[in-house]
Design an enzyme around this catalytic site. Structure first.
Site, short mmCIF file in Angstrom:
data_model
loop_
_atom_site.label_atom_id
_atom_site.label_comp_id
_atom_site.label_asym_id
_atom_site.label_seq_id
_atom_site.Cartn_x
_atom_site.Cartn_y
_atom_site.Cartn_z
N ARG A 1 0.82 -1.22 0.00
CA ARG A 1 0.00 0.00 0.00
C ARG A 1 0.85 1.27 0.00
NH1 ARG A 1 -2.36 -3.56 -1.17
NH2 ARG A 1 -4.33 -4.39 -0.45
N GLU B 1 -5.10 3.97 6.07
CA GLU B 1 -4.77 3.66 4.68
C GLU B 1 -5.08 4.84 3.75
OE1 GLU B 1 -5.66 -0.31 2.76
OE2 GLU B 1 -6.50 1.01 1.24
N SER C 1 -10.79 -0.41 2.93
CA SER C 1 -10.04 -0.62 4.19
C SER C 1 -9.64 0.73 4.77
CB SER C 1 -8.77 -1.43 3.93
OG SER C 1 -9.11 -2.63 3.30
C1 LIG Z 1 -15.47 -0.36 -1.45
C2 LIG Z 1 -13.99 -0.12 -1.64
C3 LIG Z 1 -13.13 -1.20 -1.79
C4 LIG Z 1 -11.76 -1.01 -1.97
N1 LIG Z 1 -10.96 -2.09 -2.12
C5 LIG Z 1 -9.64 -1.94 -2.30
C6 LIG Z 1 -8.79 -3.08 -2.47
O1 LIG Z 1 -9.24 -4.21 -2.50
N2 LIG Z 1 -7.47 -2.87 -2.62
C7 LIG Z 1 -6.93 -1.61 -2.62
O2 LIG Z 1 -5.71 -1.50 -2.76
N3 LIG Z 1 -7.70 -0.51 -2.47
C8 LIG Z 1 -9.04 -0.64 -2.32
N4 LIG Z 1 -9.84 0.46 -2.16
C9 LIG Z 1 -9.24 1.80 -2.15
C10 LIG Z 1 -9.32 2.53 -3.52
O3 LIG Z 1 -10.26 1.94 -4.35
C11 LIG Z 1 -7.96 2.55 -4.24
O4 LIG Z 1 -6.97 3.12 -3.43
C12 LIG Z 1 -8.04 3.34 -5.55
O5 LIG Z 1 -6.85 3.16 -6.27
C13 LIG Z 1 -8.29 4.83 -5.35
O6 LIG Z 1 -8.57 5.40 -6.61
P1 LIG Z 1 -9.19 6.85 -6.74
O7 LIG Z 1 -9.16 7.22 -8.16
O8 LIG Z 1 -10.51 6.89 -6.08
O9 LIG Z 1 -8.11 7.69 -5.92
P2 LIG Z 1 -8.38 8.98 -5.02
O10 LIG Z 1 -9.06 8.57 -3.76
O11 LIG Z 1 -9.01 10.04 -5.81
O12 LIG Z 1 -6.88 9.36 -4.67
C14 LIG Z 1 -6.10 8.55 -3.84
C15 LIG Z 1 -4.69 9.16 -3.71
O13 LIG Z 1 -4.04 9.09 -4.98
C16 LIG Z 1 -3.67 10.40 -5.42
N5 LIG Z 1 -3.94 10.45 -6.87
C17 LIG Z 1 -5.08 10.07 -7.49
N6 LIG Z 1 -4.95 10.22 -8.83
C18 LIG Z 1 -3.71 10.74 -9.05
C19 LIG Z 1 -3.00 11.12 -10.22
N7 LIG Z 1 -3.51 11.00 -11.44
N8 LIG Z 1 -1.75 11.63 -10.06
C20 LIG Z 1 -1.19 11.75 -8.83
N9 LIG Z 1 -1.82 11.37 -7.69
C21 LIG Z 1 -3.07 10.89 -7.79
C22 LIG Z 1 -4.56 11.35 -4.63
O14 LIG Z 1 -3.97 12.63 -4.48
C23 LIG Z 1 -4.71 10.61 -3.31
O15 LIG Z 1 -3.59 10.84 -2.48
C24 LIG Z 1 -11.22 0.30 -1.99
C25 LIG Z 1 -12.09 1.40 -1.85
C26 LIG Z 1 -13.46 1.20 -1.68
C27 LIG Z 1 -14.38 2.38 -1.57
#
Ligand SMILES: Cc1cc2nc3c(=O)[nH]c(=O)nc-3n(C[C@H](O)[C@H](O)[C@H](O)COP(=O)(O)OP(=O)(O)OC[C@H]3O[C@@H](n4cnc5c(N)ncnc54)[C@H](O)[C@@H]3O)c2cc1C
Length: 331
Positions: free
Chosen positions: A161, A326, A233
């Site tokens: 992570r 996380e 998580s």
């Molecule tokens: C129901 C649920 C289940 C999940 N299951 C998992 C799982 O099984 N495994 C897991 O690893 N995660 C899981 N997650 C967490 C999440 O889905 C991941 O971390 C996902 O990659 C986040 O994507 P996002 O686009 O929403 O990122 P955001 O929440 O928008 O951003 C997350 C971080 O990344 C940075 N970021 C985003 N895009 C960029 C970019 N283009 N350039 C630079 N920085 C950027 C942001 O600034 C922030 O710090 C889960 C979440 C939910 C709600």
């Protein structure tokens, strides 16, 4: 690029939050426009995808850009594999489904993870025995000095992570390059998935069947953010020394070898700590998976952080193991 004040921030935690300034990045030239705006107005610049791994304060300072760059482009192809560059704004699960339909394999265990492709390397998303780092060849960024370059996999400092991108908030990830196999390679070492796959009426499950099983498993235990707002998580699984792992095993806890140390299950700690299904007002631990904190309606950032602090404090009091957040906190 249309940059506006009081920009509403999309997130899966049901939090009302506005950035001081914000706008959507739809193409590469928007990154330069956003950087110009931030520099001229002396603002920090942050990128968000779907907001599924962030906890947002009601007001977020600086310029916050929603990443919307699309595109799935084949860079190189052989009979065995394909090198594919994917825009950071592509929806992660759509990439997984699209790659399966094109006969590109490797991402199936990561089906149904919410969010964008650009965020996937940031915390090195992982599930059911696979981490995205295993499939990434390079990550294309624009850095704070406006230089576009590719960070090779070996320089991404991928760990559980975590990655180099967590420590470089002024880098904008614009696309990710994956090497996907054209030959099915089934990863079924994760016990829960293995059990379900063994129950299928086939000797060798296909990657599509693996994806279907992963989707069914996830739907069975994780709340759908559209119904019960959450960010997956809430805490990382703690990495501990062998001495701590042995002491925890003696108490009946699971401990898995992880690099030089051992990984404990944060869900088990929270469960045994008495927090499974516990709700305070509009915030609570999900009853099927206590590692997920749910906003049942009107909870605000402060309520969620206060509840999470109580959970972490209680686990530490009982087991002397520290839980670490996380998702990222944006203020
Ligand atoms: C129901 C649920 C289940 C999940 N299951 C998992 C799982 O099984 N495994 C897991 O690893 N995660 C899981 N997650 C967490 C999440 O889905 C991941 O971390 C996902 O990659 C986040 O994507 P996002 O686009 O929403 O990122 P955001 O929440 O928008 O951003 C997350 C971080 O990344 C940075 N970021 C985003 N895009 C960029 C970019 N283009 N350039 C630079 N920085 C950027 C942001 O600034 C922030 O710090 C889960 C979440 C939910 C709600």
């Amino acid at each position: 690029m249309n940059i506006q004040p009081e920009y509403p921030l999309e997130n899966t935690f049901g939090l009302t939050s506005r950035a001081q300034w914000g706008g959507a990045i739809e193409q590469l030239t928007d990154v330069a426009a956003a950087q110009d705006f931030a520099e001229k107005n002396n603002l920090s610049m942050t990128c968000l995808g779907a907001g599924s791994n962030v906890i947002l304060q009601p007001k977020v300072a600086g310029l916050v850009c929603s990443m919307r760059i699309e595109g799935i482009n084949v860079v190189e192809e052989s009979s065995e594999s394909v090198l594919v560059e994917v825009g950071a704004g592509v929806v992660w699960h759509e990439l997984v489904m699209e790659s399966l339909s094109r006969g590109w394999f490797g991402l199936e265990n990561l089906a149904l993870i919410p969010g964008s492709v650009g965020a996937a390397p940031v915390q090195n998303i992982g599930a059911y025995g696979v981490e995205v780092a295993q499939l990434i060849v390079g990550v294309n960024i624009v850095d704070g000095l406006r230089e576009s370059r590719q960070i090779a996999q070996k320089d991404c400092q991928f760990a559980y992570r975590s990655s180099v991108f967590k420590a470089q908030p002024d880098w904008t990830i614009v696309s990710v390059v994956f090497r996907l196999s054209k030959l099915p390679v089934i990863e079924n070492s994760y016990p829960e998935l293995q059990r379900v796959l063994q129950g299928l009426p086939v000797a060798e499950p296909s990657p599509q069947e693996v994806a279907d099983c992963v989707i069914a498993l996830r739907r069975g235990k994780l709340p759908d953010p559209a119904e019960f707002a959450n960010v997956g998580s809430f805490f990382k699984n703690p990495i501990v020394t062998i001495e701590v792992a042995r002491a925890m095993q003696a108490l009946g806890f699971k401990a898995f070898v992880h690099g030089q140390g051992y990984k404990l299950s944060a869900a088990q700690l929270i469960d045994r700590g008495g927090w499974k299904g516990v709700r305070q007002g509009d915030v609570g631990c999900w009853s099927q998976q206590p590692l997920v904190i749910v906003n049942f309606g009107g909870a605000q950032c402060a309520d969620i952080l206060s509840f999470a602090k109580d959970v972490a404090h209680s686990v530490f009091e009982q087991y002397q193991v520290q839980l670490e957040l996380e998702p990222s906190l944006l203020s």
